[in-house]
Design a protein around this motif. Structure first.
Motif, PDB file in Angstrom:
ATOM      1  N   ALA A   1       0.671  -1.219  -0.033  1.00 40.65           N
ATOM      2  CA  ALA A   1      -0.059  -0.056   0.021  1.00 40.65           C
ATOM      3  C   ALA A   1       0.756   1.317   0.104  1.00 40.65           C
ATOM      4  O   ALA A   1       1.789   1.460   0.837  1.00 40.65           O
ATOM      5  CB  ALA A   1      -0.886   0.078   1.336  1.00 40.65           C
ATOM      6  N   ARG A   2       0.535   2.195  -0.737  1.00 36.56           N
ATOM      7  CA  ARG A   2       1.044   3.495  -1.016  1.00 36.56           C
ATOM      8  C   ARG A   2       2.370   3.523  -1.451  1.00 36.56           C
ATOM      9  O   ARG A   2       3.207   4.666  -1.419  1.00 36.56           O
ATOM     10  CB  ARG A   2       0.957   4.372   0.322  1.00 36.56           C
TER      11      ARG A   2
ATOM     12  N   PHE B   1       1.638  -8.970  -2.250  1.00 34.83           N
ATOM     13  CA  PHE B   1       2.017  -8.773  -1.094  1.00 34.83           C
ATOM     14  C   PHE B   1       0.733  -9.148  -0.199  1.00 34.83           C
ATOM     15  O   PHE B   1      -0.367  -8.545  -0.446  1.00 34.83           O
ATOM     16  CB  PHE B   1       2.315  -7.474  -0.718  1.00 34.83           C
ATOM     17  N   ASP B   2       0.858 -10.153   0.657  1.00 32.03           N
ATOM     18  CA  ASP B   2      -0.237 -10.287   1.653  1.00 32.03           C
ATOM     19  C   ASP B   2       0.174 -10.817   3.020  1.00 32.03           C
ATOM     20  O   ASP B   2       0.686 -11.716   3.184  1.00 32.03           O
ATOM     21  CB  ASP B   2      -0.980 -11.750   1.209  1.00 32.03           C
ATOM     22  N   ALA B   3       0.443  -9.493   3.835  1.00 38.28           N
ATOM     23  CA  ALA B   3       0.906  -9.530   5.044  1.00 38.28           C
ATOM     24  C   ALA B   3       0.355 -10.638   5.971  1.00 38.28           C
ATOM     25  O   ALA B   3       1.074 -11.377   6.532  1.00 38.28           O
ATOM     26  CB  ALA B   3       0.801  -8.308   5.685  1.00 38.28           C
ATOM     27  N   ALA B   4      -0.935 -10.673   6.060  1.00 37.05           N
ATOM     28  CA  ALA B   4      -1.503 -11.768   7.062  1.00 37.05           C
ATOM     29  C   ALA B   4      -1.295 -13.254   6.579  1.00 37.05           C
ATOM     30  O   ALA B   4      -0.915 -14.037   7.480  1.00 37.05           O
ATOM     31  CB  ALA B   4      -3.025 -11.514   6.883  1.00 37.05           C
TER      32      ALA B   4
END
Length: 425
Positions: free
Chosen positions: A340-341, A364-367
């Protein structure tokens, strides 16, 4: 066929493993001396040492052809292989080689480079004990293939394919990609995989597979010349079906400094028993990392889509291409897309700039990735239906030779890139 213990249930049988491309067999540590009549031929033979299969070979070139070789070996011992060029008429070649045979050891092999395409001459030379006759002009690859065939041995078993993953920048996720691709190969192609965690101070293979074995790759390295297949089998830990690990100790009680060829013997022993060897190469630059990248079958650069990664990936790609001039360019995986951003360079622009084949893009998938890392699991174990598993499977298919990689193509414009990268793209 019914199960003996439970006749109502069919016995579960695992499907046969899929075929994959074997690894390239390196020429053993031998000495080669070439005697050429023309400078172009000498340059051709010398260019053969740039092939990664020749990394252990000591090669020297001399002038004089067959006569030069005869004079040399009247007073000097013969090497493992002699390469001689001759421009003699076909009827004079056997007699000249007979003089060479008189001063050669019985175990020395001879390859003749000739200028006459004569099948009768070829047959006579082979019958007389000449190992190979190559008609000029030829390529360095033809010469290397002939040398490899001579010293690999007839009927030699195929060896495992070596695939190295290296991050363009610290934290780019090369280890995570390497481990998940190994999982995809093991479960999808049902091939035995061995993961070598080469980051001895900070390696994460043990953590990512929830393993804490008492021994690992450090024990093999510290054993020096005593390491063999039996020892490696004892040091390996089984992480899952078809997946074995040689984990890093991840300790800092000593420094982990190695000579250029320190890992070479371990990799070669592993290739004799494992069809796929995944090398988790740390983000560092020293002699053994450079040598390892120059000798393995496939190199995959893992990078995030930002400027620092782009610069490092370009430097890595250019250096690896120079180290492996006869091999295809490294593969590229773009990792952690869509943070994000964060301004990002598009995958197509990135691949075009570093001039590598883009074989995977991972969002990207942090969780998801955080859960997998904290649980010591692969992504497929945490979320089997997630689309990122298809990316890992696709990467696995391409690095094992099951699927041809398609290039990302040149980007329409690189205006957002710095000028020094635009010039090099």
């Amino acid at each position: 066929m019914k199960s003996f213990l439970n006749p109502e249930e069919p016995a579960k049988q695992e499907e046969a493993a899929a075929d994959i491309s074997p690894g390239a067999r390196l020429v053993p540590r031998i000495t080669i001396q070439a005697f050429c009549e023309h400078s172009q031929t000498a340059q051709l033979v010398e260019s053969a040492v740039h092939d990664r299969r020749m990394s252990k070979v000591a090669l020297t070139t001399h002038n004089g052809g067959i006569d030069g070789a005869v004079e040399t070996y009247k007073t000097n011992p013969t090497p493992n292989l002699i390469i001689v060029e001759t421009s003699l008429p076909p009827e004079e070649v056997p007699q000249a080689l007979g003089r060479l045979a008189d001063v050669c050891d019985a175990t020395t092999r001879v390859i003749v480079l000739g200028h006459v395409n004569d099948v009768l001459l070829y047959r006579e030379l082979i019958r007389s004990g000449i190992s190979e006759y190559i008609v000029l002009p030829a390529t360095a690859q033809i010469i290397v293939n002939s040398i490899t065939d001579l010293f690999a041995g007839e009927g030699a078993a195929a060896i495992g394919r070596t695939i190295g993953f290296v991050s363009a920048k610290g934290g780019a996720g090369g280890s995570t990609v390497a481990h998940n691709v190994a999982w995809a190969i093991a479960t999808g192609l049902r091939q035995d995989c061995l993961i070598l965690d080469m980051d001895l101070g900070f390696g994460t293979a043990g953590l990512n597979f929830n393993q804490d074995p008492p021994h690992g790759i450090a024990d093999a390295l510290l054993a020096n010349q005593k390491v063999d297949q039996t020892m490696l089998d004892r040091l390996m830990s089984k992480a899952a079906n078809h997946i074995n690990l040689l984990t890093a100790p991840a300790t800092l009680d000593r420094t982990w400094d190695f000579e250029e060829r320190e890992f070479e013997q371990i990799v070669e022993i592993c290739q004799k028993s494992m069809p796929v060897i995944i090398l988790d190469i740390p983000h560092s630059w020293n002699a053994w990392v450079r040598h390892t990248l120059s000798t393995i079958d496939e190199v995959v650069i893992v990078a995030e889509p930002d400027l620092a990664n782009l610069r490092n990936a370009k430097n890595l790609a250019d250096t690896i291409k120079a180290l492996r001039p006869t091999e295809k360019a490294p593969n590229l995986v773009i990792n952690k897309q869509g943070i994000a951003r964060r301004p990002e360079i598009s995958a197509a622009e990135f691949a075009a700039s570093v001039e590598c084949t883009l074989i995977g893009q991972i969002g990207f998938d942090a969780a998801l990735f955080g859960t997998a890392a904290n649980n010591g699991q692969m992504i497929a174990e945490v979320s089997a239906s997630n689309k990122v598993n298809d990316v890992y499977r696709n990467i696995g298919m391409q690095v094992t030779g099951r699927q041809v990689a398609h290039g990302a193509g040149k980007a329409a414009g690189l205006m957002k890139l710095p000028s020094f990268l635009r010039k090099r793209a």
